[in-house]
Design a protein around this motif. Structure first.
Motif, PDB file in Angstrom:
ATOM      1  N   SER A 529       0.811  -1.229   0.000  1.00  0.00           N
ATOM      2  CA  SER A 529       0.000   0.000   0.000  1.00  0.00           C
ATOM      3  C   SER A 529       0.840   1.272   0.000  1.00  0.00           C
ATOM      4  O   SER A 529       0.311   2.367   0.199  1.00  0.00           O
ATOM      5  N   GLN A 531       2.334   3.220  -2.196  1.00  0.00           N
ATOM      6  CA  GLN A 531       2.025   4.336  -3.091  1.00  0.00           C
ATOM      7  C   GLN A 531       0.738   5.059  -2.690  1.00  0.00           C
ATOM      8  O   GLN A 531       0.667   6.278  -2.729  1.00  0.00           O
ATOM      9  N   THR A 532      -0.250   4.271  -2.283  1.00  0.00           N
ATOM     10  CA  THR A 532      -1.492   4.900  -1.830  1.00  0.00           C
ATOM     11  C   THR A 532      -1.247   5.705  -0.558  1.00  0.00           C
ATOM     12  O   THR A 532      -1.756   6.825  -0.407  1.00  0.00           O
ATOM     13  N   GLU A 533      -0.480   5.146   0.367  1.00  0.00           N
ATOM     14  CA  GLU A 533      -0.147   5.872   1.599  1.00  0.00           C
ATOM     15  C   GLU A 533       0.616   7.148   1.274  1.00  0.00           C
ATOM     16  O   GLU A 533       0.401   8.196   1.884  1.00  0.00           O
ATOM     17  N   HIS A 535       0.405   8.913  -1.467  1.00  0.00           N
ATOM     18  CA  HIS A 535      -0.536   9.901  -2.017  1.00  0.00           C
ATOM     19  C   HIS A 535      -1.396  10.529  -0.923  1.00  0.00           C
ATOM     20  O   HIS A 535      -1.651  11.739  -0.942  1.00  0.00           O
ATOM     21  N   MET A 536      -1.858   9.701   0.022  1.00  0.00           N
ATOM     22  CA  MET A 536      -2.658  10.240   1.124  1.00  0.00           C
ATOM     23  C   MET A 536      -1.848  11.233   1.940  1.00  0.00           C
ATOM     24  O   MET A 536      -2.346  12.288   2.344  1.00  0.00           O
TER      25      MET A 536
END
Length: 588
Positions: A529, A531-533, A535-536
């Motif tokens: 996760s 990349q998602t983290e 971005h967040m």
């Protein structure tokens, strides 16, 4: 709001008013323009998006009721308020998850189910402005009951009022106005909300051409388990006049439960407004007479949008009532609650809450009677204004309810975060000495030179920009604290409106550091996760840095300080008045 228009008329006669006051049938409905309008819309909202400034619809503020109409409406207001104060038990309705039978009967006797139905169809015949004033009272006492009434007349049978022919109106409106039959608006489906073009429910013409056969289902239908009359939207085949091809278009139908094939699911379990019935409604081979088409074959989209646009203003007015009630309760508590030897309304944190609540109510109330007044004046386009009003009123009512809970439920005069900021500044002079002992730090900040705050060595390279945003926020925070300490010294503890901004900035900064740390670890360890983290983290840091800068600039701003003083004055005036300060737009 009486058992019948005739009873209502007789009461007004006893008060010395003419029998036709408020009972002018179609003339009083005013939901469609009564005069021709130019193709150039007068809508302020619509022209706003065109980059134009048309003020005809917003200046001067609408005044659509003469004194005689106001006086007669006052009678209705008094009776409605008395009913909800003495007969309706909102707590019991909520516990039972239904409106008590005695209350429903009382509402029927008041005429509450046919407020905008013309006199000729046994309704009360109110204008939009008059209707708004009464639903405002309902909203102040019981929003669950408000949904029952609103789903019935604001949208449930509103299509019959707007688009029904004479036979449809004569057949359905009298029983709907009396509350003998209930109505529901059936548009929403699992795959479609107010997007009527996406619905799956279908109606096909029978071989003999006398009926439409309806099949499909609707969800989240207010009054779905109670209604006998439904305004239902379904896809139908319509012949294209230009090409001759058959195309699917939405058509509106008046559907009776007695037609057969109409069933509903169990009432939905809701977090609030529990006494209003919300259920799925299913249609299986329902035979609808062709004369029950509403607004013409293929005209369903227009019908649906007009119903929704004409119903939204009622929610704005109802929520203005909710906000007024919340403010009254909060003011009463703040005016009597003692903490640390003071009434809590004397503290800046409470003053800011009360002032903001009062301001939001003032805006909501103004929108409600601006929109209803425009509708009654015959303006054609008000859909954007109504949508804006609904959104603002909904969000502001949540805000006022929550703030009222904070004021009434808290045992402290300041929130937890603000208390900790105050503790951190308990010895402002000592803290200022520490700041000054750092030598050139303050001077560097004043000159725009970094004081050395950096996250380069601890954050992942992908988050370098976010790290710089956090570092800048920390420097701004330090500089703001220094400025406030020098300016206010020991009195900084009493400047709660300023400290609120400092507290909010501190919260955002800690959030930035927290997500920077976690996302850096995830990126370094290459977790799935990551990349998602990342971005967040980036989105939060960017938005938080903007908030931090805004809050800290506000804390130091002389103009903002003057604004806070005005808010303190507003709060004091609200306390002195025991609630809302301004007169009602209608004068009572």
């Amino acid at each position: 709001m009486f058992r019948s228009a005739a009873r209502f008329s007789s009461v007004l006669k006893n008060k010395g008013y003419k029998s036709n006051i408020l009972l002018k049938g179609k003339e009083c409905l005013s939901v469609l323009p009564s005069r021709n309008v130019s193709e150039d819309s007068k809508s302020f909202g619509l022209n706003l998006f065109r980059g134009q400034n048309h003020v005809d619809q917003v200046f001067p503020f609408p005044d659509v009721l003469d004194e005689e109409h106001k006086e007669s409406l006052q009678i209705l207001v008094d009776h409605t308020a008395k009913f909800f104060e003495e007969q309706n038990n909102s707590d019991k309705n909520d516990a039972l998850e239904t409106v008590e039978p005695e209350t429903m009967q009382g509402l029927k006797e008041l005429g509450a189910f046919g407020l905008q139905v013309p006199h000729e169809h046994h309704g009360v015949g109110l204008t939009n402005t008059q209707y708004a004033r009464l639903v405002e009272i309902v909203g102040a006492h019981d929003l669950g009951v408000g949904i029952v009434l609103g789903a019935h007349q604001s949208i449930g049978f509103k299509g019959i009022l707007l688009f029904g022919d004479d036979k449809q109106k004569a057949k359905y409106l009298p029983k709907l106005a009396s509350g003998e039959t209930m109505a529901a608006f059936c548009l929403t489906e699992p795959a479609s909300g107010s997007d009527a073009s996406s619905i799956k429910t279908r109606a096909r013409l029978s071989s003999d051409g006398k009926h439409y056969i309806l099949n499909g289902g609707k969800i989240w239908i207010s009054n779905g388990g109670l209604a006998e009359i439904f305004t239902v939207f379904a896809k139908t085949e319509v012949k294209d006049e230009k090409t001759g091809d058959m195309k699917d278009k939405v058509t509106a139908f008046i559907v009776e439960r007695s037609f057969g094939g109409v069933t509903n699911g169990a009432p939905e379990k809701k977090m609030g407004i529990k006494c209003s019935n919300t259920a799925e409604v299913h249609f299986e081979d329902v035979k609808i007479p062709v004369e029950n088409v509403l607004g013409g074959i293929g005209g369903g989209f227009k019908v649906a949008m007009n119903i929704l646009n004409n119903g939204r203003f009622g929610m704005v007015a109802a929520l203005a009532g909710t906000m007024r009630y919340s403010i009254d309760k909060a003011v009463d508590h703040a005016a009597h609650r003692l903490q640390f030897g003071k009434k809590i309304y004397e503290f800046g944190a409470i003053q800011e809450k009360l002032a903001e609540m009062a301001i939001r109510h003032y805006v909501t109330e103004s929108m409600a009677y601006m929109i209803s007044g425009n509708m009654d004046a015959g303006f054609k386009d008000f859909q954007i204004e109504a949508a804006i009003g609904k959104i603002y009123a909904s969000e502001s009512a949540w805000y006022c309810a929550d703030e009222a809970i904070q004021i009434m439920g808290g045992m402290q005069y300041a929130s937890g975060s603000l208390k900790e900021v105050q503790k951190a500044l308990q010895n402002p002079i000592g803290n200022l000495n520490v700041v000054m002992d750092t030598g050139t730090r303050m001077m560097k900040r004043r000159m725009g030179i970094s004081t050395g705050v950096s996250f380069e060595s601890v954050v992942h390279n992908d988050l370098a920009t976010s790290g710089k945003q956090a570092a800048k926020s920390i420097e701004l925070f330090g500089g703001t604290v220094e400025t406030l300490l020098m300016k206010y010294k020991k009195s900084i503890i009493d400047e709660q409106m300023l400290l609120n901004r400092v507290a909010d900035a501190a919260i955002d900064i800690y959030g930035m550091v927290s997500v920077l740390s976690r996302a850096s670890r995830s990126l370094t360890n290459n977790v799935p996760s990551a990349q998602t983290e990342s971005h967040m983290c980036q989105v939060f840091c960017e938005e938080a840095s903007i908030r931090v800068e805004r809050n800290l600039e506000t804390a130091k701003s002389g103009a903002a300080y003057k604004r806070y003083k005005k808010m303190s004055d507003i709060s004091n005036h609200v306390i002195q008045a025991g609630g809302i300060v301004q007169d009602h737009p209608l004068g009572f």
